[in-house]
Design an enzyme around this catalytic site. Structure first.
Site, mmCIF file in Angstrom:
data_model
loop_
_atom_site.group_PDB
_atom_site.id
_atom_site.type_symbol
_atom_site.label_atom_id
_atom_site.label_comp_id
_atom_site.label_asym_id
_atom_site.label_seq_id
_atom_site.Cartn_x
_atom_site.Cartn_y
_atom_site.Cartn_z
ATOM 1 N N ASP A 95 0.904 -1.090 -0.019
ATOM 2 C CA ASP A 95 0.100 0.064 0.076
ATOM 3 C C ASP A 95 0.914 1.360 0.148
ATOM 4 O O ASP A 95 1.898 1.311 0.903
ATOM 5 C CB ASP A 95 -0.958 -0.019 1.184
ATOM 6 C CG ASP A 95 -1.753 1.112 1.235
ATOM 7 O OD1 ASP A 95 -3.012 0.952 0.801
ATOM 8 O OD2 ASP A 95 -1.477 2.042 1.849
ATOM 9 N N ILE A 96 0.584 2.105 -1.062
ATOM 10 C CA ILE A 96 1.556 3.472 -0.948
ATOM 11 C C ILE A 96 1.018 4.241 0.012
ATOM 12 O O ILE A 96 -0.301 4.390 0.595
ATOM 13 C CB ILE A 96 1.238 4.245 -2.319
ATOM 14 C CG1 ILE A 96 1.388 3.256 -3.585
ATOM 15 C CG2 ILE A 96 2.119 5.463 -2.440
ATOM 16 C CD1 ILE A 96 1.112 3.933 -4.992
ATOM 17 N N ASN B 138 -3.201 12.833 -3.645
ATOM 18 C CA ASN B 138 -4.535 13.283 -4.519
ATOM 19 C C ASN B 138 -4.854 14.686 -3.912
ATOM 20 O O ASN B 138 -5.550 15.599 -4.707
ATOM 21 C CB ASN B 138 -5.478 12.067 -4.440
ATOM 22 C CG ASN B 138 -5.177 11.102 -5.031
ATOM 23 O OD1 ASN B 138 -4.566 11.275 -6.260
ATOM 24 N ND2 ASN B 138 -5.744 9.815 -4.840
ATOM 25 N N ASP C 232 -2.376 9.699 -10.258
ATOM 26 C CA ASP C 232 -2.212 8.675 -11.342
ATOM 27 C C ASP C 232 -0.825 8.495 -11.771
ATOM 28 O O ASP C 232 -0.252 7.220 -11.842
ATOM 29 C CB ASP C 232 -3.194 9.219 -12.740
ATOM 30 C CG ASP C 232 -4.483 9.011 -12.382
ATOM 31 O OD1 ASP C 232 -4.982 8.288 -11.414
ATOM 32 O OD2 ASP C 232 -5.289 9.541 -13.029
ATOM 33 N N GLU D 47 -4.911 2.232 -4.118
ATOM 34 C CA GLU D 47 -3.493 2.353 -4.295
ATOM 35 C C GLU D 47 -2.661 0.942 -3.719
ATOM 36 O O GLU D 47 -1.552 0.919 -3.218
ATOM 37 C CB GLU D 47 -2.945 3.373 -3.400
ATOM 38 C CG GLU D 47 -3.377 3.427 -1.670
ATOM 39 C CD GLU D 47 -4.725 3.953 -1.331
ATOM 40 O OE1 GLU D 47 -4.714 4.232 -0.113
ATOM 41 O OE2 GLU D 47 -5.404 3.975 -2.263
#
Length: 378
Positions: A259-260, A267, A276, A302
């Site tokens: 997971d980022i 965002n 993106d 993500e």
């Protein structure tokens, strides 16, 4: 033989032409943008069948055939028709190459063969020229265009049919050289064979286009549009196969959910376009640092899933930590982000089915996200 008389062949030629036009019109509508090269192929069918019809119309008197234009016209039309077929193959195999030059070359070959035939007094020489040109065109197309895409069944049929045509033309070339006085004896059976070959190759070309469209749709259904890696529906069947192989051979298998970190902030502060870009860069980094046998998939949002065959928990932990270190060194290429990961393995001593593995990896990812930039394997 009565069934090879010119009127019968003309009728068969007309029926074949109408059938192919109907098949192509319906196929063109069904395939849409995937029908690259069909117009060139259809033009080749029309020109080729016209050339065959010219011979059938004039074939009532073979002696008269040597001294009038239809023989020359037919040779040029047959050459141009087959050349347009090959242009259709080229246009489909190499969609980036556009322009009218290939069509001009195809028509130019037809004009060349017709003009050269006018200058030749011997019918055997005209036949030999036609066969030499056809063999050269067919062999070049197989080598340059078709061998690279022979995984499609339609292409294999095309290669087989074109190979048969090459052999037939070579035999006819040798026969014309050895017995020039007999070159016209096989004209009517040859016309029938040519019509059958036209139907076979056209059907094979349409089959190739349909197979390629199915492969494109299947790949699109199993691939994440943004990042180009597998999506959830694409990776799950492969994960099940790898898990079954692991059970059969007694080898370990690990999965890692990544997971980022702080993706929502990216965002919110930099915009969704920047988000993106981070997803694309991160997936690219995972692909670069994963092994060729590993699977990389976008699990959702993500989150990304790594499947590591033949890897136990300890080695999976070491691999993910190495990835973190390399991505830290390539901060710009990796989007300037860190990630957290949870690892589950068949060597955990717990249930090793797909759902259980993913559930354990998800719980460990949740634990890793408590501190961020961490990998949890136990």
């Amino acid at each position: 033989m009565p069934f090879l008389d010119p009127p019968t062949l003309l009728l068969a030629n007309l029926l074949v032409g109408l059938t192919l036009v109907l098949v192509f019109m319906s196929t063109r509508v069904g395939l849409g943008s995937g029908a690259r090269g069909m117009r060139s192929w259809l033009a080749g069918d029309v020109v080729l069948l016209t050339g065959q019809a010219v011979i059938a119309i004039d074939a009532v008197d073979f002696g008269r055939l040597l001294d009038i234009p239809p023989l020359t016209l037919s040779s040029g039309l047959v050459t141009a028709g087959i050349a347009l077929h090959l242009v259709g193959i080229h246009r489909h195999a190499r969609p980036a190459q556009k322009g009218a030059a290939p069509h001009a070359v195809a028509l130019g070959l037809g004009v060349f063969v017709a003009a050269a035939s006018v200058l030749m007094s011997e019918p055997a020489h005209r036949v030999m020229l036609l066969h030499v040109v056809l063999v050269a065109m067919l062999a070049a197309t197989i080598a340059r265009e078709l061998v690279a895409v022979r995984r499609f069944f339609g292409v294999r049929i095309l290669i087989t049919a074109m190979g048969f045509a090459i052999v037939a033309n070579v035999l006819l070339l040798l026969g014309a050289a050895a017995r020039p006085e007999d070159v016209l004896k096989g004209a009517m059976p040859g016309l029938l064979i040519n019509m059958v070959m036209t139907m076979v190759t056209t059907s094979a070309f349409v089959l190739w286009l349909q197979e390629e469209l199915r492969e494109t749709l299947r790949r699109a259904a199993h691939t994440d549009l943004l990042t180009g890696v597998l999506n959830r529906y694409g990776v799950l069947p492969q994960l099940r196969r790898e898990l079954a192989r692991s059970a059969r051979h007694g080898t370990p298998l690990s999965v890692a959910l990544c997971d980022i970190d702080h993706f929502k902030n990216i965002n919110d502060t930099r915009g969704h376009a920047a988000g993106d870009g981070v997803l694309q860069a991160f997936s690219g980094a995972l692909l670069r640092h994963a092994r060729a046998t590993d699977l990389v998939a976008r699990w959702g949002g993500e989150e990304f899933l790594l499947v590591l065959p033949d890897t136990d928990a300890a080695h999976a932990l070491a691999a993910l930590q190495r990835m973190q270190g390399r991505m830290a060194q390539e901060a710009e290429a990796a989007g300037g982000v860190t990630f957290s990961a949870g690892i589950a393995s068949t060597t955990d001593g717990a249930a090793a089915d797909v759902d259980a593995l993913l559930a354990r990896a998800d719980r460990r990812l949740y634990a890793a996200k408590a501190t961020r930039n961490t990998v949890v394997a136990h």
